[in-house]
Write a protein that holds these residues in place. Sequence first.
Motif, mmCIF file in Angstrom:
data_model
loop_
_atom_site.group_PDB
_atom_site.id
_atom_site.type_symbol
_atom_site.label_atom_id
_atom_site.label_comp_id
_atom_site.label_asym_id
_atom_site.label_seq_id
_atom_site.Cartn_x
_atom_site.Cartn_y
_atom_site.Cartn_z
ATOM 1 N N MET A 1 -62.563 -131.668 29.995
ATOM 2 C CA MET A 1 -61.151 -131.534 29.644
ATOM 3 C C MET A 1 -60.479 -132.903 29.655
ATOM 4 N N THR A 2 -59.663 -133.166 28.637
ATOM 5 C CA THR A 2 -58.869 -134.385 28.599
ATOM 6 C C THR A 2 -57.573 -134.163 29.373
ATOM 7 N N ASP A 3 -56.785 -135.244 29.521
ATOM 8 C CA ASP A 3 -55.529 -135.144 30.255
ATOM 9 C C ASP A 3 -54.512 -134.290 29.512
ATOM 10 N N THR A 4 -54.614 -134.276 28.177
ATOM 11 C CA THR A 4 -53.722 -133.441 27.386
ATOM 12 C C THR A 4 -54.534 -132.638 26.366
ATOM 13 N N VAL A 5 -53.954 -131.536 25.928
ATOM 14 C CA VAL A 5 -54.571 -130.683 24.903
ATOM 15 C C VAL A 5 -53.503 -130.346 23.876
ATOM 16 N N SER A 6 -53.936 -129.840 22.727
ATOM 17 C CA SER A 6 -52.968 -129.550 21.680
ATOM 18 C C SER A 6 -52.319 -128.187 21.876
ATOM 19 N N PHE A 7 -51.013 -128.164 21.754
ATOM 20 C CA PHE A 7 -50.263 -126.915 21.631
ATOM 21 C C PHE A 7 -49.565 -127.012 20.288
ATOM 22 N N GLY A 8 -50.212 -126.472 19.255
ATOM 23 C CA GLY A 8 -49.743 -126.745 17.912
ATOM 24 C C GLY A 8 -49.882 -128.227 17.632
ATOM 25 N N TYR A 9 -48.827 -128.841 17.156
ATOM 26 C CA TYR A 9 -48.848 -130.263 16.849
ATOM 27 C C TYR A 9 -48.447 -131.127 18.039
ATOM 28 N N GLN A 10 -48.161 -130.511 19.167
ATOM 29 C CA GLN A 10 -47.798 -131.256 20.362
ATOM 30 C C GLN A 10 -49.008 -131.452 21.275
ATOM 31 N N GLN A 11 -48.965 -132.513 22.080
ATOM 32 C CA GLN A 11 -49.947 -132.728 23.133
ATOM 33 C C GLN A 11 -49.287 -132.418 24.465
ATOM 34 N N VAL A 12 -49.901 -131.511 25.230
ATOM 35 C CA VAL A 12 -49.322 -131.097 26.502
ATOM 36 C C VAL A 12 -50.419 -131.069 27.562
ATOM 37 N N ALA A 13 -50.024 -130.982 28.817
ATOM 38 C CA ALA A 13 -50.985 -130.844 29.912
ATOM 39 C C ALA A 13 -51.696 -129.498 29.789
ATOM 40 N N PRO A 14 -52.965 -129.419 30.193
ATOM 41 C CA PRO A 14 -53.705 -128.161 30.061
ATOM 42 C C PRO A 14 -52.998 -126.956 30.669
ATOM 43 N N HIS A 15 -52.465 -127.100 31.873
ATOM 44 C CA HIS A 15 -51.803 -125.955 32.510
ATOM 45 C C HIS A 15 -50.557 -125.540 31.736
ATOM 46 N N GLU A 16 -49.909 -126.507 31.092
ATOM 47 C CA GLU A 16 -48.719 -126.187 30.315
ATOM 48 C C GLU A 16 -49.093 -125.400 29.063
ATOM 49 N N LYS A 17 -50.215 -125.761 28.426
ATOM 50 C CA LYS A 17 -50.633 -125.005 27.258
ATOM 51 C C LYS A 17 -50.927 -123.562 27.637
ATOM 52 N N THR A 18 -51.658 -123.354 28.726
ATOM 53 C CA THR A 18 -51.989 -121.993 29.141
ATOM 54 C C THR A 18 -50.724 -121.164 29.326
ATOM 55 N N ALA A 19 -49.723 -121.746 29.990
ATOM 56 C CA ALA A 19 -48.472 -121.026 30.229
ATOM 57 C C ALA A 19 -47.713 -120.770 28.937
ATOM 58 N N ARG A 20 -47.689 -121.767 28.050
ATOM 59 C CA ARG A 20 -46.918 -121.610 26.821
ATOM 60 C C ARG A 20 -47.580 -120.633 25.853
ATOM 61 N N VAL A 21 -48.910 -120.649 25.796
ATOM 62 C CA VAL A 21 -49.608 -119.662 24.963
ATOM 63 C C VAL A 21 -49.339 -118.259 25.509
ATOM 64 N N GLY A 22 -49.334 -118.132 26.837
ATOM 65 C CA GLY A 22 -49.003 -116.842 27.429
ATOM 66 C C GLY A 22 -47.631 -116.372 26.999
ATOM 67 N N GLY A 23 -46.673 -117.283 26.965
ATOM 68 C CA GLY A 23 -45.335 -116.933 26.526
ATOM 69 C C GLY A 23 -45.289 -116.502 25.074
ATOM 70 N N VAL A 24 -46.061 -117.184 24.231
ATOM 71 C CA VAL A 24 -46.118 -116.825 22.814
ATOM 72 C C VAL A 24 -46.574 -115.386 22.649
ATOM 73 N N PHE A 25 -47.670 -115.029 23.298
ATOM 74 C CA PHE A 25 -48.233 -113.702 23.075
ATOM 75 C C PHE A 25 -47.446 -112.603 23.786
ATOM 76 N N SER A 26 -46.803 -112.910 24.883
ATOM 77 C CA SER A 26 -45.902 -111.933 25.483
ATOM 78 C C SER A 26 -44.732 -111.652 24.551
ATOM 79 N N SER A 27 -44.281 -112.702 23.856
ATOM 80 C CA SER A 27 -43.155 -112.556 22.945
ATOM 81 C C SER A 27 -43.495 -111.706 21.726
ATOM 82 N N VAL A 28 -44.702 -111.882 21.195
ATOM 83 C CA VAL A 28 -45.033 -111.226 19.927
ATOM 84 C C VAL A 28 -45.860 -109.954 20.100
ATOM 85 N N ALA A 29 -46.206 -109.583 21.318
ATOM 86 C CA ALA A 29 -47.151 -108.483 21.546
ATOM 87 C C ALA A 29 -46.766 -107.201 20.825
ATOM 88 N N SER A 30 -45.511 -106.796 20.930
ATOM 89 C CA SER A 30 -45.108 -105.503 20.378
ATOM 90 C C SER A 30 -45.115 -105.475 18.859
#
Length: 243
Positions: A1-30
């Motif tokens: 793992m690198t220090d940052t990973v891609s969240f779309g076109y942004q580079q973020v910390a790995p833990h931040e991507k996990t949290a933000r992806v979780g937010g995306v799918f919670s938002s669109v689930a229904s």
Amino acid sequence: MTDTVSFGYQQVAPHEKTARVGGVFSSVASRYDLMNDAMSGGLHRLWKDRFVRLVKPRAGEAILDMAGGTGDIAFRLARSGAQVTVADINPDMLAVGMDRAARRGIEGLIWSEQNAETLGFADKSFDAYTIAFGIRNVTDIPAALREAHRVLRRGGRFFCLEFSTTLWPGFADVYDAYSHRIVPKLGKLLAHDEDSYRYLIESIRRFPDMPAFEAMIAEAGFVGTRVEPVLGGLVAIHSGWKI
């Protein structure tokens, strides 16, 4: 793992991507399946049918459908009589899938909240591992592929359905314009969430191309890897075997 990973076109910390992806799918689930129909013109149903035919599920097999959320792949797999475990990191997506299964009278599925990078299953637990439109949202993709290899039995098979990069001249430009300009607007109209669908499109653009991802599957220990492009590679079905 690198220090940052891609969240779309942004580079973020790995833990931040996990949290933000979780937010995306919670938002669109229904509205996730409605949006799949709108974005693909219903073609995602044909792609999933083809995917499951290639998996060739059989009665009595144990199959792990990772990132299985709303149950689309699991419902198809279960028709064979296989014992299907539906795993997803997002409880909101699992809740939608369980509700859909109940309304359709589909019984016998196992539902499990799991992180693809650190599965809570024993070694050699499954005959097949499937993941459809989920691997690109994983924070540490190599770790997820290694986990897929670990939980498969000898002779087990890995199948992944994912967006890729179409190689058809002209069509690639049309799709690029459609996905960046229209899909987020569809997300706003149908799911009341433009930003989440902008991320989903950006995540496709940042995902490795077909040869690169096939190499990653091989690096995880799989043999006999192959890829079947659909629409010139707009979508790709990757597979490999554990021996």
